[in-house]
Design an enzyme around this catalytic site. Sequence first.
Site, mmCIF file in Angstrom:
data_model
loop_
_atom_site.group_PDB
_atom_site.id
_atom_site.type_symbol
_atom_site.label_atom_id
_atom_site.label_comp_id
_atom_site.label_asym_id
_atom_site.label_seq_id
_atom_site.Cartn_x
_atom_site.Cartn_y
_atom_site.Cartn_z
ATOM 1 N N GLY A 225 78.663 79.110 77.325
ATOM 2 C CA GLY A 225 79.387 80.386 77.306
ATOM 3 C C GLY A 225 80.795 80.325 77.843
ATOM 4 O O GLY A 225 81.637 81.134 77.463
ATOM 5 N N GLU A 226 81.072 79.408 78.737
ATOM 6 C CA GLU A 226 82.349 79.473 79.455
ATOM 7 C C GLU A 226 83.253 78.275 79.227
ATOM 8 O O GLU A 226 84.470 78.359 79.373
ATOM 9 C CB GLU A 226 82.057 79.664 80.957
ATOM 10 C CG GLU A 226 81.297 80.969 81.147
ATOM 11 C CD GLU A 226 80.815 81.223 82.559
ATOM 12 O OE1 GLU A 226 81.553 81.851 83.312
ATOM 13 O OE2 GLU A 226 79.688 80.819 82.895
ATOM 14 N N PHE B 176 81.279 89.473 80.439
ATOM 15 C CA PHE B 176 82.214 88.464 80.958
ATOM 16 C C PHE B 176 82.182 88.342 82.476
ATOM 17 O O PHE B 176 83.129 87.853 83.089
ATOM 18 C CB PHE B 176 83.648 88.748 80.480
ATOM 19 C CG PHE B 176 83.752 89.046 79.014
ATOM 20 C CD1 PHE B 176 83.392 88.086 78.079
ATOM 21 C CD2 PHE B 176 84.191 90.277 78.557
ATOM 22 C CE1 PHE B 176 83.463 88.349 76.727
ATOM 23 C CE2 PHE B 176 84.257 90.547 77.199
ATOM 24 C CZ PHE B 176 83.898 89.582 76.283
ATOM 25 N N GLY C 21 76.138 89.707 73.745
ATOM 26 C CA GLY C 21 76.770 89.373 72.479
ATOM 27 C C GLY C 21 76.649 87.896 72.181
ATOM 28 O O GLY C 21 77.022 87.429 71.107
ATOM 29 N N ASN D 123 70.889 76.698 68.970
ATOM 30 C CA ASN D 123 71.259 77.299 67.689
ATOM 31 C C ASN D 123 72.724 76.978 67.426
ATOM 32 O O ASN D 123 73.610 77.573 68.031
ATOM 33 C CB ASN D 123 71.025 78.815 67.739
ATOM 34 C CG ASN D 123 71.389 79.503 66.435
ATOM 35 O OD1 ASN D 123 72.370 79.151 65.776
ATOM 36 N ND2 ASN D 123 70.598 80.488 66.059
ATOM 37 N N LYS E 182 72.620 72.683 78.620
ATOM 38 C CA LYS E 182 73.655 72.759 79.655
ATOM 39 C C LYS E 182 74.396 74.096 79.697
ATOM 40 O O LYS E 182 74.954 74.437 80.730
ATOM 41 C CB LYS E 182 74.672 71.643 79.445
ATOM 42 C CG LYS E 182 74.150 70.266 79.832
ATOM 43 C CD LYS E 182 75.260 69.254 79.756
ATOM 44 C CE LYS E 182 74.867 67.932 80.403
ATOM 45 N NZ LYS E 182 75.995 66.974 80.326
ATOM 46 N N GLY E 183 74.470 74.807 78.619
ATOM 47 C CA GLY E 183 75.194 76.086 78.647
ATOM 48 C C GLY E 183 76.558 75.983 77.997
ATOM 49 O O GLY E 183 77.271 74.993 78.154
HETATM 50 MO MO1 MOS Z 1 79.947 84.974 83.735
HETATM 51 S S1 MOS Z 1 81.739 85.147 84.726
HETATM 52 O O1 MOS Z 1 79.071 84.195 84.935
HETATM 53 O O2 MOS Z 1 79.417 86.463 83.220
#
Ligand code: MOS
Length: 750
Positions: free
Chosen positions: A710-711, A245, A472, A637, A707-708
């Site tokens: 994760g956040e 994170f 993860g 995916n 583009k991503g």
């Molecule tokens: Mo993220 S806060 O760029 O691991």
Amino acid sequence: MAEPAILRRHGSSIGQPLTRRDGPLKVTGAATYATDNNPPGLLHAVLATSTVARGRVAFLDVAAARAHPGVVEVITPANRPPLAQDPDAKDSPFNFRMELLQDDRVRYAGQPVAVVVAETLEAATEGALLLAPRYEAEPVQAELDGAEVFLPSTIGVGTPSALRNGDVEAGLAAAEARIAATYDTPMQYHNAMEPHSVVAAWEGDRLTLDIPTQGLALTQARIAGLFGVPPEGIHIRSPFLGGGFGSKLVSGPQVLGILAARMVGRPVKFALRREQMYGPVGHRAPTRQTFRLGADATGALTAIAHHVRTSSSRFDDFFEPAAQASHALYAAPALETTTEAVRLDTGTPTFMRAPGEASGSIALESAMDEMAEALGMDPLEFRLRNYAETEPSSGKPFSSKALRECYARGAAAFGWAGRPRAPRGMRDENGLLVGWGMGTATFPVHIFQARARAVLRRDGSGLAETGAHDMGQGAWTALAQIAADSMGLGIDRLEFRAGDSTLPDAGIAGGSGHTATAGSALRAAGEDVVAKLAALAMADERSPLFGAGNAGVVARDGRLLRRDDESRGEAFESVLARAGLEEIEGQGQGAADPAAQERYAMHAHGAVFAEVKVDPELGQVRATRLVGAFAAGNVINPRLVRSQYLGGMIWGVSFALHEAAVMDPRSGRVMNANLAEYHVPVNADVPSLEAILVEEHDPHVNALGIKGVGEIGITGSAGAVANAVWHATGVRVRQFPVAIEALIADWPQF
Ligand code: MOS
């Protein structure tokens, strides 16, 4: 090779909802995390940390600790061997200053003050307790109020701390309706399941590290600098991380474990205890954000002013870029964002999943909701009215923007059209107040630099390598899918290697940019090796591809095919066999395209709709339903992407309703430094989640169109939940997480 039919119909692994390639290892416990390694002769190092937040360590009972059976060494500032670099030196924004026992100063609660090395974990733990430090404590500043305020020059990584487009005061003066409101977000701690840890083994100046890191090369360089050894002599193994994170971009206290191993001449295992993760490994800084918004009679914004106060530590700089949330979404003729900061006696804050946007978004979306209400407009209609066609902060066109579709699909799936505008208008069958809220999600596209290697082998298999990191999120799988496609191989014929510093540098796993970055390098490497193989074939008159030249060659399922006549082709193996080669190798790099970045603003977008239910007598709030629709370019995916969205949305619920480090302003200590009292949502807190993957083709972000993901899920979600609380209750809580006592303090009569 057998054709597993449908998945190969388009010759593509990309886009398939494959399960994690490392899943069986994880569910059987066979995946090795750093502390699962036990080299022979291993010792255990345990940290002693400060219980005061400011002052100096006056006394440590080193004799008592040393006398404890099993204790091998006690490391304090008095005997700590010299380092090659001052841990207070700083030559990059990622090189955070750290406490490596350089002196007896205490800069925050939880700071390392000594390390005890012993034959067993128990002996080291006992030894650390026996140190029984005495302190000369000084008064502490631990909250945003009452501290001297200053203006940092930049926030986040290099973003100017003030942005002014147009005349905000004029815009507000001209407005038909306006709001001004201040929102508080708390300190949060990353709380990865796997604490920061290391197993370190020296052989002369060569070092082997098992350490969870989001940045292999970054960690290698930092440790090489501190110990004055060549980086290439440091071998880091980091196949799996139990979460990161952002906090595992930097290695702080683990350096003391490495130092201990060097000092005692034996391998050392070192891991933080849970409560030790509330200090030296970063946190999300608190913010106080004031919004002033104005809008004309048609509902168009006339001005957005977003002012942030946040904190850094006394000794280092990281300023939560919360104002960034206002830079990318809503259009107004005047936009002003400013950030001021105070210095607190805490550890240094750092990147934490959706740094900036998470804190900024809950405040921005709350303010947008308040503005919509002031205008008497539906919150969705208001956002659609103020949807920016070009990036507000830069004026650049978006490389792509499927936000309207996110709004439409999210709203339809949620059933937003049935929402009564007034609050307190819905009850469920049990008499609970029901509220619906929404928020817009946004996160910028980041791409870093990476390299990769791709090899095609005589037996028809392939190998792709890059030093990627899997926190993860599924990097082992998504990156292999990209590599397989670019090498023209079925994924079952591909060996994929990652998580090791001996592999080509994959940059960092951060900023939601890892798949795009490492994936671009893998794609380039795959295309390189295929081009080399094709060149061999086209130049060989025994090949059906001989002279294919301008018509070109494609690679699919382990075969090279003529682009103009796919019935003509041959297997990779036969090309290599005729050439007498065991294997052929390609290289590739991934990086941002500066020309495209110059022309376009690049962001992922989304819309989140939330339902909460509130007990009208107790004020207890539960999020009961979230629907998020996200457009983030090419989906490698869908199973993993959906999982990222859901994880982000749960963090949004957490941000709005659960999560806060409770700081005692007198002692400067986090009072809930454990996973029992630091609340995060469990299954019972999030009954229903739906993530809709909105198709988006972005030809500009990178060759893969990624583009991503994760956040972005946190953004939008946190505000949606907060707005739903208002809609359920009619009470606008502006301090997050929403607390029952804050809700019932303003409880309307009913
Ligand atoms: Mo993220 S806060 O760029 O691991």
